[in-house]
Design a protein around this motif. Structure first.
Motif, PDB file in Angstrom:
ATOM      1  N   LEU A  26       0.899  -1.365  -0.226  1.00 58.45           N
ATOM      2  CA  LEU A  26       0.018  -0.046  -0.162  1.00 58.45           C
ATOM      3  C   LEU A  26       0.795   0.888   0.135  1.00 58.45           C
ATOM      4  O   LEU A  26       0.477   2.109  -1.168  1.00 58.45           O
ATOM      5  CB  LEU A  26      -0.489   0.057   1.559  1.00 58.45           C
ATOM      6  CG  LEU A  26      -2.346   1.463   0.909  1.00 58.45           C
ATOM      7  CD1 LEU A  26      -3.036   1.350   0.065  1.00 58.45           C
ATOM      8  CD2 LEU A  26      -2.735   0.966   2.756  1.00 58.45           C
ATOM      9  N   PHE A  29       2.620   1.188  -3.497  1.00 58.31           N
ATOM     10  CA  PHE A  29       1.627   1.761  -4.660  1.00 58.31           C
ATOM     11  C   PHE A  29      -0.084   2.828  -3.982  1.00 58.31           C
ATOM     12  O   PHE A  29      -0.257   3.721  -5.165  1.00 58.31           O
ATOM     13  CB  PHE A  29       0.793   0.978  -5.122  1.00 58.31           C
ATOM     14  CG  PHE A  29       1.605  -0.693  -5.453  1.00 58.31           C
ATOM     15  CD1 PHE A  29       1.514   0.076  -7.046  1.00 58.31           C
ATOM     16  CD2 PHE A  29       1.607  -1.810  -5.320  1.00 58.31           C
ATOM     17  CE1 PHE A  29       2.776  -1.406  -7.956  1.00 58.31           C
ATOM     18  CE2 PHE A  29       2.656  -2.342  -5.530  1.00 58.31           C
ATOM     19  CZ  PHE A  29       3.007  -2.266  -6.448  1.00 58.31           C
ATOM     20  N   GLY A  30      -0.087   3.670  -3.544  1.00 56.20           N
ATOM     21  CA  GLY A  30      -0.515   4.438  -2.584  1.00 56.20           C
ATOM     22  C   GLY A  30      -0.260   5.685  -3.030  1.00 56.20           C
ATOM     23  O   GLY A  30      -1.630   6.568  -3.104  1.00 56.20           O
ATOM     24  N   LYS A 135      -1.953  -7.702  -3.330  1.00 57.03           N
ATOM     25  CA  LYS A 135      -1.540  -6.560  -4.340  1.00 57.03           C
ATOM     26  C   LYS A 135      -2.799  -6.249  -5.301  1.00 57.03           C
ATOM     27  O   LYS A 135      -3.253  -4.718  -5.439  1.00 57.03           O
ATOM     28  CB  LYS A 135      -0.634  -6.518  -5.810  1.00 57.03           C
ATOM     29  CG  LYS A 135      -0.018  -5.620  -6.745  1.00 57.03           C
ATOM     30  CD  LYS A 135       0.908  -6.287  -7.223  1.00 57.03           C
ATOM     31  CE  LYS A 135       1.373  -4.854  -8.194  1.00 57.03           C
ATOM     32  NZ  LYS A 135       0.400  -4.915  -9.569  1.00 57.03           N
ATOM     33  N   ARG A 136      -3.691  -7.131  -5.494  1.00 55.04           N
ATOM     34  CA  ARG A 136      -4.508  -6.770  -6.265  1.00 55.04           C
ATOM     35  C   ARG A 136      -5.861  -5.888  -5.130  1.00 55.04           C
ATOM     36  O   ARG A 136      -6.956  -5.374  -5.652  1.00 55.04           O
ATOM     37  CB  ARG A 136      -5.178  -8.066  -7.520  1.00 55.04           C
ATOM     38  CG  ARG A 136      -6.419  -7.776  -7.397  1.00 55.04           C
ATOM     39  CD  ARG A 136      -6.476  -7.101  -8.931  1.00 55.04           C
ATOM     40  NE  ARG A 136      -8.120  -7.096  -9.707  1.00 55.04           N
ATOM     41  CZ  ARG A 136      -8.140  -5.979 -10.125  1.00 55.04           C
ATOM     42  NH1 ARG A 136      -7.241  -5.016 -10.239  1.00 55.04           N
ATOM     43  NH2 ARG A 136      -9.134  -5.528 -11.249  1.00 55.04           N
ATOM     44  N   ARG A 137      -5.669  -6.869  -4.130  1.00 59.73           N
ATOM     45  CA  ARG A 137      -6.766  -6.170  -3.333  1.00 59.73           C
ATOM     46  C   ARG A 137      -7.077  -5.016  -3.435  1.00 59.73           C
ATOM     47  O   ARG A 137      -7.394  -3.775  -3.018  1.00 59.73           O
ATOM     48  CB  ARG A 137      -7.368  -6.711  -2.305  1.00 59.73           C
ATOM     49  CG  ARG A 137      -8.102  -8.225  -2.035  1.00 59.73           C
ATOM     50  CD  ARG A 137      -7.976  -9.020  -1.053  1.00 59.73           C
ATOM     51  NE  ARG A 137      -8.450 -10.101  -1.549  1.00 59.73           N
ATOM     52  CZ  ARG A 137      -8.372 -11.090  -0.641  1.00 59.73           C
ATOM     53  NH1 ARG A 137      -8.208 -11.062   1.070  1.00 59.73           N
ATOM     54  NH2 ARG A 137      -8.981 -11.923  -1.012  1.00 59.73           N
ATOM     55  N   ILE A 138      -5.559  -4.313  -3.321  1.00 57.54           N
ATOM     56  CA  ILE A 138      -5.024  -3.139  -2.513  1.00 57.54           C
ATOM     57  C   ILE A 138      -5.177  -2.068  -3.890  1.00 57.54           C
ATOM     58  O   ILE A 138      -6.105  -1.293  -4.026  1.00 57.54           O
ATOM     59  CB  ILE A 138      -3.242  -3.271  -2.183  1.00 57.54           C
ATOM     60  CG1 ILE A 138      -3.505  -3.389  -0.944  1.00 57.54           C
ATOM     61  CG2 ILE A 138      -2.606  -0.951  -2.446  1.00 57.54           C
ATOM     62  CD1 ILE A 138      -1.749  -3.700  -0.820  1.00 57.54           C
ATOM     63  N   GLU A 139      -5.094  -3.083  -5.067  1.00 57.10           N
ATOM     64  CA  GLU A 139      -5.216  -1.839  -6.475  1.00 57.10           C
ATOM     65  C   GLU A 139      -6.828  -1.664  -6.412  1.00 57.10           C
ATOM     66  O   GLU A 139      -7.134  -0.196  -6.912  1.00 57.10           O
ATOM     67  CB  GLU A 139      -5.039  -2.303  -7.482  1.00 57.10           C
ATOM     68  CG  GLU A 139      -3.189  -2.813  -7.934  1.00 57.10           C
ATOM     69  CD  GLU A 139      -3.248  -3.733  -8.856  1.00 57.10           C
ATOM     70  OE1 GLU A 139      -1.750  -3.422  -9.306  1.00 57.10           O
ATOM     71  OE2 GLU A 139      -4.204  -4.209  -9.551  1.00 57.10           O
ATOM     72  N   LEU A 140      -7.307  -2.380  -6.505  1.00 54.53           N
ATOM     73  CA  LEU A 140      -8.812  -2.274  -6.144  1.00 54.53           C
ATOM     74  C   LEU A 140      -9.086  -1.305  -5.139  1.00 54.53           C
ATOM     75  O   LEU A 140     -10.921  -0.569  -5.484  1.00 54.53           O
ATOM     76  CB  LEU A 140     -10.039  -3.283  -5.688  1.00 54.53           C
ATOM     77  CG  LEU A 140      -9.728  -4.516  -7.041  1.00 54.53           C
ATOM     78  CD1 LEU A 140     -10.323  -6.294  -6.231  1.00 54.53           C
ATOM     79  CD2 LEU A 140     -10.765  -4.564  -8.075  1.00 54.53           C
ATOM     80  N   LEU A 142      -7.944   1.179  -4.220  1.00 47.52           N
ATOM     81  CA  LEU A 142      -7.435   2.714  -4.763  1.00 47.52           C
ATOM     82  C   LEU A 142      -7.483   2.956  -5.539  1.00 47.52           C
ATOM     83  O   LEU A 142      -8.292   4.701  -6.248  1.00 47.52           O
ATOM     84  CB  LEU A 142      -5.576   2.859  -4.558  1.00 47.52           C
ATOM     85  CG  LEU A 142      -4.492   1.876  -4.171  1.00 47.52           C
ATOM     86  CD1 LEU A 142      -3.578   1.861  -4.940  1.00 47.52           C
ATOM     87  CD2 LEU A 142      -4.193   3.512  -2.814  1.00 47.52           C
ATOM     88  N   ALA A 143      -8.834   2.061  -6.496  1.00 47.83           N
ATOM     89  CA  ALA A 143      -9.588   2.279  -8.030  1.00 47.83           C
ATOM     90  C   ALA A 143     -10.505   3.107  -6.974  1.00 47.83           C
ATOM     91  O   ALA A 143     -11.541   3.724  -7.489  1.00 47.83           O
ATOM     92  CB  ALA A 143      -9.240   1.115  -8.435  1.00 47.83           C
TER      93      ALA A 143
END
Length: 164
Positions: A26, A29-30, A135-140, A142-143
């Motif tokens: 996070l 990529f945050g 990572k995928r959950r964090i990307e979701l 962040l979106a």
């Protein structure tokens, strides 16, 4: 107008692998909009070296990673959390401290990569797969257009992310 920075706490019982991975991912990529933290109910006191090696292979810095007790985040002066996510089933069933600010919470459970057995390559793959799920959950997360959603919609969205 400055954009809000959201504080997110990832909880796992030992705070040695999954929550450490999520915190670093996070923070990486945050984009400064999110600040990741991690803690455990019964921290091991050490970070699993395979978690650190996984982050390094993904080119994600783990600067300052350490296993710590969740009590650090329930004390006066601790960052006020906007979100608290449990990433292991044990922590999801535990009675958590009272967090200042009444953060949104959800369970984002993933299997413990530290329990993986087999060849070093097989264990490395389990750690990598765990990191990629987080990572995928964090990307979701962040979106999500957080500033445009009401609290019930946000709660539903972050819970759905954990089921994905």
């Amino acid at each position: 107008m400055t954009e809000k920075t959201y504080n997110v706490l990832f909880i796992c019982t030992q705070n040695s692998a999954r929550s450490i991975l999520a915190e670093a991912l996070l923070n990486h990529f945050g984009g400064g909009r999110f600040r990741g933290h991690s803690a455990g109910s019964f921290p091991s006191g050490t970070v699993n070296p395979l978690a650190l090696a996984t982050l390094e292979r993904l080119h994600v810095p783990a600067t300052g990673a350490r296993s710590k007790n969740w009590d650090e985040f329930a004390q006066a002066g601790a960052p006020e959390m906007d979100f608290v996510f449990t990433v292991c089933d044990n922590a999801a069933g535990e009675v958590c401290p009272v967090w200042a600010g009444q953060p949104m919470s959800a369970h984002w459970g993933v299997p413990d990569p530290s329990a993986a057995e087999g060849t070093p390559e097989a264990v490395d793959k389990v750690f990598r797969d765990t990191a990629l799920i987080l990572k995928r959950r964090i990307e979701l997360l962040l979106a999500l257009p957080l500033e445009k959603l009401d609290s019930l919609a946000i709660k539903r969205q972050v819970q759905d992310i954990g089921r994905a």
